[in-house]
Write a protein that holds these residues in place. Sequence first.
Motif, PDB file in Angstrom:
ATOM      1  N   SER A   1      43.003  36.010  37.761  1.00  0.00           N
ATOM      2  CA  SER A   1      42.047  36.147  38.578  1.00  0.00           C
ATOM      3  C   SER A   1      42.174  37.453  39.349  1.00  0.00           C
ATOM      4  N   THR A   2      43.272  38.649  39.449  1.00  0.00           N
ATOM      5  CA  THR A   2      43.265  39.549  40.150  1.00  0.00           C
ATOM      6  C   THR A   2      43.446  40.900  39.152  1.00  0.00           C
ATOM      7  N   ALA A   3      42.787  40.334  38.132  1.00  0.00           N
ATOM      8  CA  ALA A   3      42.858  42.159  37.386  1.00  0.00           C
ATOM      9  C   ALA A   3      42.258  43.669  37.421  1.00  0.00           C
ATOM     10  N   THR A   4      41.690  43.036  37.974  1.00  0.00           N
ATOM     11  CA  THR A   4      40.773  44.416  38.950  1.00  0.00           C
ATOM     12  C   THR A   4      42.187  45.057  39.671  1.00  0.00           C
ATOM     13  N   GLU A   5      42.687  44.189  40.964  1.00  0.00           N
ATOM     14  CA  GLU A   5      43.896  44.981  41.206  1.00  0.00           C
ATOM     15  C   GLU A   5      45.888  44.944  40.779  1.00  0.00           C
ATOM     16  N   ILE A   6      45.483  44.802  39.478  1.00  0.00           N
ATOM     17  CA  ILE A   6      46.300  45.033  38.834  1.00  0.00           C
ATOM     18  C   ILE A   6      46.630  46.574  38.508  1.00  0.00           C
ATOM     19  N   PRO A   7      47.511  47.254  38.856  1.00  0.00           N
ATOM     20  CA  PRO A   7      47.025  48.945  38.411  1.00  0.00           C
ATOM     21  C   PRO A   7      47.065  49.388  37.157  1.00  0.00           C
ATOM     22  N   ASP A   8      46.429  50.334  36.630  1.00  0.00           N
ATOM     23  CA  ASP A   8      46.240  50.712  35.282  1.00  0.00           C
ATOM     24  C   ASP A   8      47.910  50.026  34.303  1.00  0.00           C
ATOM     25  N   SER A   9      48.724  50.950  35.022  1.00  0.00           N
ATOM     26  CA  SER A   9      50.006  51.285  34.416  1.00  0.00           C
ATOM     27  C   SER A   9      50.560  49.794  33.472  1.00  0.00           C
ATOM     28  N   LEU A  10      49.560  48.902  34.353  1.00  0.00           N
ATOM     29  CA  LEU A  10      50.373  47.557  33.290  1.00  0.00           C
ATOM     30  C   LEU A  10      49.090  46.569  32.991  1.00  0.00           C
ATOM     31  N   VAL A  11      48.000  47.510  33.115  1.00  0.00           N
ATOM     32  CA  VAL A  11      46.697  46.980  32.136  1.00  0.00           C
ATOM     33  C   VAL A  11      46.553  47.165  30.999  1.00  0.00           C
ATOM     34  N   ILE A  12      46.558  48.362  31.542  1.00  0.00           N
ATOM     35  CA  ILE A  12      45.626  49.336  29.893  1.00  0.00           C
ATOM     36  C   ILE A  12      46.808  48.789  28.795  1.00  0.00           C
ATOM     37  N   GLY A  13      46.368  48.527  27.416  1.00  0.00           N
ATOM     38  CA  GLY A  13      47.256  47.806  26.765  1.00  0.00           C
ATOM     39  C   GLY A  13      47.837  46.406  26.481  1.00  0.00           C
ATOM     40  N   CYS A  14      47.304  46.190  27.459  1.00  0.00           N
ATOM     41  CA  CYS A  14      46.992  44.676  27.553  1.00  0.00           C
ATOM     42  C   CYS A  14      45.902  43.716  27.493  1.00  0.00           C
ATOM     43  N   GLN A  15      45.287  43.609  26.302  1.00  0.00           N
ATOM     44  CA  GLN A  15      44.472  42.858  25.441  1.00  0.00           C
ATOM     45  C   GLN A  15      43.394  42.279  26.335  1.00  0.00           C
ATOM     46  N   ARG A  16      44.463  41.441  27.412  1.00  0.00           N
ATOM     47  CA  ARG A  16      44.208  39.803  27.928  1.00  0.00           C
ATOM     48  C   ARG A  16      43.291  40.894  29.209  1.00  0.00           C
ATOM     49  N   LEU A  17      44.526  41.432  29.838  1.00  0.00           N
ATOM     50  CA  LEU A  17      44.274  41.879  30.997  1.00  0.00           C
ATOM     51  C   LEU A  17      42.609  42.671  30.878  1.00  0.00           C
ATOM     52  N   GLU A  18      42.626  43.659  29.988  1.00  0.00           N
ATOM     53  CA  GLU A  18      41.642  44.315  30.207  1.00  0.00           C
ATOM     54  C   GLU A  18      40.333  43.839  29.639  1.00  0.00           C
ATOM     55  N   ARG A  19      40.557  42.986  28.944  1.00  0.00           N
ATOM     56  CA  ARG A  19      39.194  41.584  28.973  1.00  0.00           C
ATOM     57  C   ARG A  19      38.818  41.436  30.622  1.00  0.00           C
ATOM     58  N   GLU A  20      39.984  40.776  30.947  1.00  0.00           N
ATOM     59  CA  GLU A  20      39.291  39.955  31.926  1.00  0.00           C
ATOM     60  C   GLU A  20      38.989  41.248  32.792  1.00  0.00           C
ATOM     61  N   ARG A  21      39.344  42.606  33.624  1.00  0.00           N
ATOM     62  CA  ARG A  21      38.722  43.537  33.810  1.00  0.00           C
ATOM     63  C   ARG A  21      37.850  44.393  33.667  1.00  0.00           C
ATOM     64  N   GLU A  22      37.308  43.589  32.644  1.00  0.00           N
ATOM     65  CA  GLU A  22      35.944  44.120  32.232  1.00  0.00           C
ATOM     66  C   GLU A  22      35.068  43.331  32.280  1.00  0.00           C
ATOM     67  N   GLU A  23      35.682  41.609  32.510  1.00  0.00           N
ATOM     68  CA  GLU A  23      34.126  40.903  32.429  1.00  0.00           C
ATOM     69  C   GLU A  23      34.144  40.769  33.871  1.00  0.00           C
ATOM     70  N   GLU A  24      35.198  41.560  35.168  1.00  0.00           N
ATOM     71  CA  GLU A  24      35.092  40.861  36.490  1.00  0.00           C
ATOM     72  C   GLU A  24      34.052  42.713  37.319  1.00  0.00           C
ATOM     73  N   PHE A  25      34.393  43.530  36.310  1.00  0.00           N
ATOM     74  CA  PHE A  25      33.473  44.834  36.322  1.00  0.00           C
ATOM     75  C   PHE A  25      31.867  44.784  35.698  1.00  0.00           C
ATOM     76  N   GLU A  26      31.738  44.099  35.514  1.00  0.00           N
ATOM     77  CA  GLU A  26      30.566  43.536  34.477  1.00  0.00           C
ATOM     78  C   GLU A  26      29.984  42.729  35.166  1.00  0.00           C
ATOM     79  N   THR A  27      30.301  41.578  36.237  1.00  0.00           N
ATOM     80  CA  THR A  27      29.895  40.963  37.848  1.00  0.00           C
ATOM     81  C   THR A  27      29.160  40.822  38.577  1.00  0.00           C
TER      82      THR A  27
END
Length: 134
Positions: free
Chosen positions: A108-134
């Motif tokens: 639920s806070t994927a957009t606030e998590i540092p890139d170093s913990l998101v890039i390479g994690c498919q689930r968080l990348e997907r969550e972040r993309e979905e948040e940016f699309e809305t």
Amino acid sequence: MDLDVRVENGRRVIGRWDRVFEVLSAEPRRQLIVSLLDAPPDQTVSLPERAINPNVPVDPERLRQELHHCHLPMLADREFVEWEREPLVASRGPQFDEVATVFEALQSTATEIPDSLVIGCQRLEREREEEFET
């Protein structure tokens, strides 16, 4: 509230959080929890396939052994999952929500998590993309 009760409640909660974070300290266990979150609550997931990070290939037979001897007993002992040996499958345990809530909060806070913990994690990348699309 009585001081003794507050102290006992504090110790109990600290112990529960320690168990949650201990369980989340290994990638196969994290992947299994995420797989169970993606599945309907009453469904099992097949192992070792659903405990593999899609970005990091592993030897399925070695992982099967690790799941059987280490990861699944730990998860079951804490009642986060239930599992069966043949076929090797896992399902949500009675305390699954305690460990699932960590992933739900992260998602639920994927957009606030540092890139170093998101890039390479498919689930968080997907969550972040979905948040940016809305």
